[in-house]
Design a protein around this motif. Structure first.
Motif, PDB file in Angstrom:
ATOM      1  N   UNK A   1       0.810  -1.172   0.115  1.00 45.02           N
ATOM      2  CA  UNK A   1      -0.120  -0.016  -0.068  1.00 45.02           C
ATOM      3  C   UNK A   1       0.779   1.191  -0.078  1.00 45.02           C
ATOM      4  N   UNK A   2       0.364   2.147  -0.517  1.00 46.45           N
ATOM      5  CA  UNK A   2       1.121   3.712  -0.560  1.00 46.45           C
ATOM      6  C   UNK A   2       0.096   4.474   0.534  1.00 46.45           C
ATOM      7  N   UNK A   3       0.968   5.127   1.278  1.00 49.45           N
ATOM      8  CA  UNK A   3       0.448   5.743   2.520  1.00 49.45           C
ATOM      9  C   UNK A   3       0.003   7.128   2.132  1.00 49.45           C
ATOM     10  N   UNK A   4      -1.336   7.452   2.280  1.00 54.54           N
ATOM     11  CA  UNK A   4      -1.966   8.726   1.854  1.00 54.54           C
ATOM     12  C   UNK A   4      -1.963   9.795   3.050  1.00 54.54           C
ATOM     13  N   UNK A   5      -2.363   9.170   4.027  1.00 56.88           N
ATOM     14  CA  UNK A   5      -2.523   9.924   5.322  1.00 56.88           C
ATOM     15  C   UNK A   5      -2.018   9.192   6.579  1.00 56.88           C
ATOM     16  N   UNK A   6      -2.161   9.881   7.692  1.00 52.61           N
ATOM     17  CA  UNK A   6      -1.804   9.203   9.075  1.00 52.61           C
ATOM     18  C   UNK A   6      -2.876   9.283   9.887  1.00 52.61           C
ATOM     19  N   UNK A   7      -4.125   9.076   9.549  1.00 55.52           N
ATOM     20  CA  UNK A   7      -5.414   9.462  10.257  1.00 55.52           C
ATOM     21  C   UNK A   7      -5.562   8.178  11.224  1.00 55.52           C
ATOM     22  N   UNK A   8      -5.219   6.967  10.861  1.00 54.28           N
ATOM     23  CA  UNK A   8      -5.245   6.021  11.784  1.00 54.28           C
ATOM     24  C   UNK A   8      -4.412   6.046  12.914  1.00 54.28           C
ATOM     25  N   UNK A   9      -3.111   6.528  12.745  1.00 54.14           N
ATOM     26  CA  UNK A   9      -2.253   6.565  13.664  1.00 54.14           C
ATOM     27  C   UNK A   9      -2.554   7.806  14.611  1.00 54.14           C
ATOM     28  N   UNK A  10      -3.066   8.986  14.089  1.00 50.93           N
ATOM     29  CA  UNK A  10      -3.675   9.945  14.768  1.00 50.93           C
ATOM     30  C   UNK A  10      -4.849   9.632  15.548  1.00 50.93           C
ATOM     31  N   UNK A  11      -5.679   8.707  15.371  1.00 48.95           N
ATOM     32  CA  UNK A  11      -6.489   8.350  16.288  1.00 48.95           C
ATOM     33  C   UNK A  11      -6.464   7.387  17.567  1.00 48.95           C
ATOM     34  N   UNK A  12      -4.921   7.114  17.333  1.00 48.59           N
ATOM     35  CA  UNK A  12      -4.589   6.229  18.588  1.00 48.59           C
ATOM     36  C   UNK A  12      -3.587   6.934  19.495  1.00 48.59           C
ATOM     37  N   UNK A  13      -2.647   7.433  18.834  1.00 45.97           N
ATOM     38  CA  UNK A  13      -1.296   8.049  19.838  1.00 45.97           C
ATOM     39  C   UNK A  13      -1.778   9.702  19.645  1.00 45.97           C
ATOM     40  N   UNK A  14      -1.554  10.222  20.838  1.00 46.43           N
ATOM     41  CA  UNK A  14      -1.324  11.655  20.989  1.00 46.43           C
ATOM     42  C   UNK A  14      -0.794  12.267  19.926  1.00 46.43           C
ATOM     43  N   UNK A  15      -1.079  13.576  19.612  1.00 45.26           N
ATOM     44  CA  UNK A  15      -0.448  14.306  18.461  1.00 45.26           C
ATOM     45  C   UNK A  15       0.911  14.721  19.098  1.00 45.26           C
ATOM     46  N   UNK A  16       1.136  15.107  20.363  1.00 48.24           N
ATOM     47  CA  UNK A  16       2.400  15.451  20.874  1.00 48.24           C
ATOM     48  C   UNK A  16       3.445  14.290  20.631  1.00 48.24           C
ATOM     49  N   UNK A  17       3.187  12.974  20.209  1.00 44.75           N
ATOM     50  CA  UNK A  17       3.958  11.740  20.105  1.00 44.75           C
ATOM     51  C   UNK A  17       4.157  11.811  18.394  1.00 44.75           C
ATOM     52  N   UNK A  18       3.468  12.511  17.683  1.00 42.88           N
ATOM     53  CA  UNK A  18       3.477  12.010  16.409  1.00 42.88           C
ATOM     54  C   UNK A  18       4.579  12.764  15.844  1.00 42.88           C
TER      55      UNK A  18
END
Length: 286
Positions: free
Chosen positions: A83-100
């Protein structure tokens, strides 16, 4: 009468200057050579952690015959089976934005030589089995495999024991291991041991997402005394081995041990995923 001595003096001065220049160049070359030796010394780098694919030619042939890749829609769009990653929505729904950030998520290869051996080895191994997604060994949810870092919304790790999912093998320093994976949601949930109830032995939030760990991260945390996986009797791990585990020498997990009670020889230090309780929830986002 003064012309000849003047010319002689000038010639002598020119010769001296040439000699000084030659001597300076010799010394400069020597100094540069010494500096280069000091700047780039040859040293023993220790274990190289050589990662290689373990692709069965017969499995590869079967998958190639079964799947005509030139007619595959994913291959046509992305140029690969992954797969080619288009966004990080799944990760952003799991981890806090401060850890992104690049500290908590593997965003690009950081090898000083620009190498990409880990990514290519993982993709080759999974591609040979036509695995475009793999299951989390804990919750069994499917994880998409991406063609660039972060490779999955979770972490890869290797273990001498396959806990769940397809038995994909890779080689580390000449030894074969199974490729395992945990999703980010499980990593960021609360873990506890079903045997003793302790919950401070595993910190999934500390792992870098999207990359590979060269040891069994689930078995690295210890809470209960080690027991035989056959007869469940205390394994009697020698003090030196216990100290190595406590000091972070997780390579000892990959060693087979013999139970003194029943004689069973297994990877007794590998923690069974079934003995773990994971309370999945969004408490970390509060």
């Amino acid at each position: 009468m003064l012309l000849k001595p003047t010319l002689l003096a000038a010639a002598t001065a020119a010769n001296q200057q040439q000699n000084y220049s030659d001597e300076y160049r010799k010394r400069s070359n020597t100094l540069l050579s010494n500096r280069s030796d000091k700047r780039w010394p040859k040293r023993d780098m220790g274990p190289q952690f050589e990662l290689r694919c373990c692709i069965d030619p017969e499995i590869l042939r079967i998958n190639v015959d079964r799947q005509y890749y030139f007619e595959d829609e994913t291959v046509r769009v992305n140029g690969s089976v992954f797969h080619k990653r288009n966004d990080y929505n799944n990760l952003l729904s799991i981890i806090p934005r401060a850890k992104f950030n690049g500290i908590h998520i593997k965003m690009e290869d950081d090898c000083p030589q620009g190498g990409d051996d880990v990514r290519l080895c993982l993709l080759k191994s999974l591609g040979a089995h036509n695995l475009r997604s793999i299951p989390c060994v804990q919750c069994k949810d499917e994880l998409k495999v991406y063609d660039k870092y972060p490779l999955i919304d979770g972490v890869f790790y290797i273990s001498p024991v396959s806990q769940f999912g397809p038995k994909t093998e890779i080689s580390l320093d000449g030894r074969r291991f199974y490729l395992q994976q945990l999703c980010a949601r499980c990593l960021w949930s609360d873990w506890s041991c079903k045997n003793c109830g302790k919950d401070e032995w595993f910190d999934g939030r500390s792992f870098v997402l999207g990359t590979l760990y060269y040891y069994d991260i689930v078995s690295a945390g210890r809470c209960c005394p080690s027991v035989c996986q056959t007869c469940r009797q205390p394994l009697g791990v020698r003090d030196q081995l216990a100290t190595q585990l406590a000091n972070g020498n997780y390579a000892t997990i990959n060693e087979q041990m013999t139970c003194q009670a029943c004689g069973s020889s297994k990877f007794h230090l590998v923690r069974d995923i079934k003995t773990i309780h994971v309370a999945r929830g969004p408490s970390f986002c509060e």
